[in-house]
Design a protein around this motif. Structure first.
Motif, short mmCIF file in Angstrom:
data_model
loop_
_atom_site.label_atom_id
_atom_site.label_comp_id
_atom_site.label_asym_id
_atom_site.label_seq_id
_atom_site.Cartn_x
_atom_site.Cartn_y
_atom_site.Cartn_z
N ALA A 192 40.66 -1.72 -39.84
CA ALA A 192 41.45 -2.81 -39.24
C ALA A 192 42.91 -2.71 -39.68
N GLU A 193 43.15 -2.43 -40.95
CA GLU A 193 44.51 -2.32 -41.44
C GLU A 193 45.20 -1.06 -40.90
N THR A 194 44.45 0.02 -40.76
CA THR A 194 45.01 1.25 -40.19
C THR A 194 45.40 1.03 -38.73
N LEU A 195 44.57 0.29 -38.00
CA LEU A 195 44.87 -0.03 -36.61
C LEU A 195 46.12 -0.91 -36.52
N ALA A 196 46.24 -1.89 -37.43
CA ALA A 196 47.41 -2.76 -37.43
C ALA A 196 48.69 -1.95 -37.70
N LEU A 197 48.61 -1.00 -38.62
CA LEU A 197 49.75 -0.13 -38.90
C LEU A 197 50.10 0.69 -37.68
N TRP A 198 49.08 1.24 -37.02
CA TRP A 198 49.30 2.05 -35.82
C TRP A 198 50.02 1.24 -34.75
N ARG A 199 49.55 0.03 -34.51
CA ARG A 199 50.15 -0.80 -33.45
C ARG A 199 51.58 -1.19 -33.80
N LEU A 220 50.20 5.75 -25.39
CA LEU A 220 49.35 6.19 -26.49
C LEU A 220 48.28 5.16 -26.81
N LYS A 221 47.13 5.63 -27.24
CA LYS A 221 46.01 4.77 -27.61
C LYS A 221 45.68 4.98 -29.08
N PRO A 222 45.23 3.91 -29.76
CA PRO A 222 44.92 4.04 -31.20
C PRO A 222 43.90 5.14 -31.45
N SER A 223 44.14 5.89 -32.51
CA SER A 223 43.26 7.02 -32.83
C SER A 223 43.28 7.27 -34.32
N VAL A 224 42.10 7.54 -34.89
CA VAL A 224 42.00 8.03 -36.27
C VAL A 224 41.27 9.37 -36.19
N PRO A 225 42.01 10.48 -36.08
CA PRO A 225 41.37 11.79 -35.93
C PRO A 225 40.42 12.09 -37.09
N GLU A 226 39.31 12.67 -36.76
CA GLU A 226 38.33 13.08 -37.78
C GLU A 226 37.95 14.53 -37.51
N GLY A 227 37.39 15.18 -38.50
CA GLY A 227 36.97 16.56 -38.32
C GLY A 227 38.15 17.52 -38.48
N ASP A 228 38.53 18.17 -37.40
CA ASP A 228 39.54 19.22 -37.45
C ASP A 228 40.94 18.63 -37.43
N GLU A 280 52.31 -4.28 -47.32
CA GLU A 280 51.70 -4.56 -48.62
C GLU A 280 50.22 -4.23 -48.62
N ALA A 281 49.54 -4.50 -47.51
CA ALA A 281 48.11 -4.19 -47.41
C ALA A 281 47.86 -2.69 -47.54
N ALA A 282 48.82 -1.90 -47.05
CA ALA A 282 48.69 -0.43 -47.10
C ALA A 282 49.37 0.17 -48.32
#
Length: 266
Positions: free
Chosen positions: A15-22, A38-46, A233-235
């Motif tokens: 939730a906090e990562t999404l808030a930072l992204w936005r 652009l759309k919110p994304s948290v890449p995983e894997g590669d 502050e949250a991050a």
């Protein structure tokens, strides 16, 4: 298009990562950077493919991949984190063991098992290589190296006894203390590693100078505008500086020093 803007490295709380992204997307648009689609994304894997995206707008990587595998990207800068262990743009790792080993030093873990998030990690692998190089015998210090895939998984493996020691990024440690404190039950910090430049923010090599300037202005606004203070502050974000590649050459110096001591792997 969703992976052109992302913050994959400290995504402990989604939730906090999404808030930072936005917030960053909003500020980029406000500074004239086309980021509406652009759309919110948290890449995983590669992650390497994500960082090498030819149209990458903004992401965060690790310092060691930056100097070894990402010659084509441009550095945008670095956040100043406020988590314990950070100073300005610099951060460090904590050497973590189980609580019963709280009186031990790194030298006491000769022949023990280490868990690392990845061989390409500065905070989980390269910094340990620097620390154990002068302590190693015949090029080795640990008896076994376990690769966990993430700092979060490393602390889980450590707590369940799959390894004896780990180097954990101090910002990740602080985020886990805040959001998943039970994962750290029974674990203790026995030493701190030297400071190095923190996780670099990057953009594609073909990003224009004008856009790069606008990205930096957007990040300056993020850390200075009162409306984003609680989000930062949250991050554990307390500031931002534009940073070149040059400070990260220190990480290659560490690897060279270890090799000169006859140590090329943990």
């Amino acid at each position: 298009m969703s992976d052109r803007l992302a913050f994959p490295m400290y995504a402990i709380n989604r939730a906090e990562t999404l808030a930072l992204w936005r917030a960053v997307q909003h500020l980029l648009i406000a500074h004239g950077v086309p980021a509406d689609d652009l759309k919110p994304s948290v890449p995983e894997g590669d992650l390497l493919s994500h960082w090498r995206h030819p149209d990458l707008l903004l992401s965060q990587t690790c310092g060691f991949p930056l100097v070894t595998q990402l010659a084509e990207v441009q550095t945008v800068g670095c956040f100043h984190y406020t988590a314990p262990g950070c100073e300005g743009i610099n951060y460090r790792s904590f050497l973590v063991a189980r609580a019963q080993d709280n009186t031990q030093t790194l030298a006491d873990f000769r022949g023990k098992r280490v868990v690392c998030n990845a061989e390409e990690s500065q905070s989980g692998y390269n910094v340990l290589l620097k620390r154990v190089a002068p302590l190693s015998r015949e090029g080795r210090f640990f008896s076994q190296v376990v690769l966990s895939g993430s700092h979060r998984q490393s602390v889980i493996d450590l707590a369940r006894g799959a390894a004896d020691i780990a180097a954990i990024d101090c910002v990740t440690w602080a985020l886990l203390q805040r959001h998943e404190p039970t994962l750290l039950d029974g674990l203790t910090v026995i030493e701190h590693t030297p400071l190095t430049p923190g996780l670099p923010l990057i953009t594609a090599g073909r990003t224009s100078a004008q856009t790069l300037t606008a990205i930096r202005a957007a990040l300056d606004a993020l850390v200075n505008a009162p409306e984003y203070r609680s989000l930062c502050e949250a991050a554990f974000i307390g500031g931002f500086s534009a940073v070149s590649r040059e400070p990260y050459s220190l990480l290659l110096d560490w690897r060279k020093e270890a090799a000169e001591a006859g140590v090329t792997r943990l």
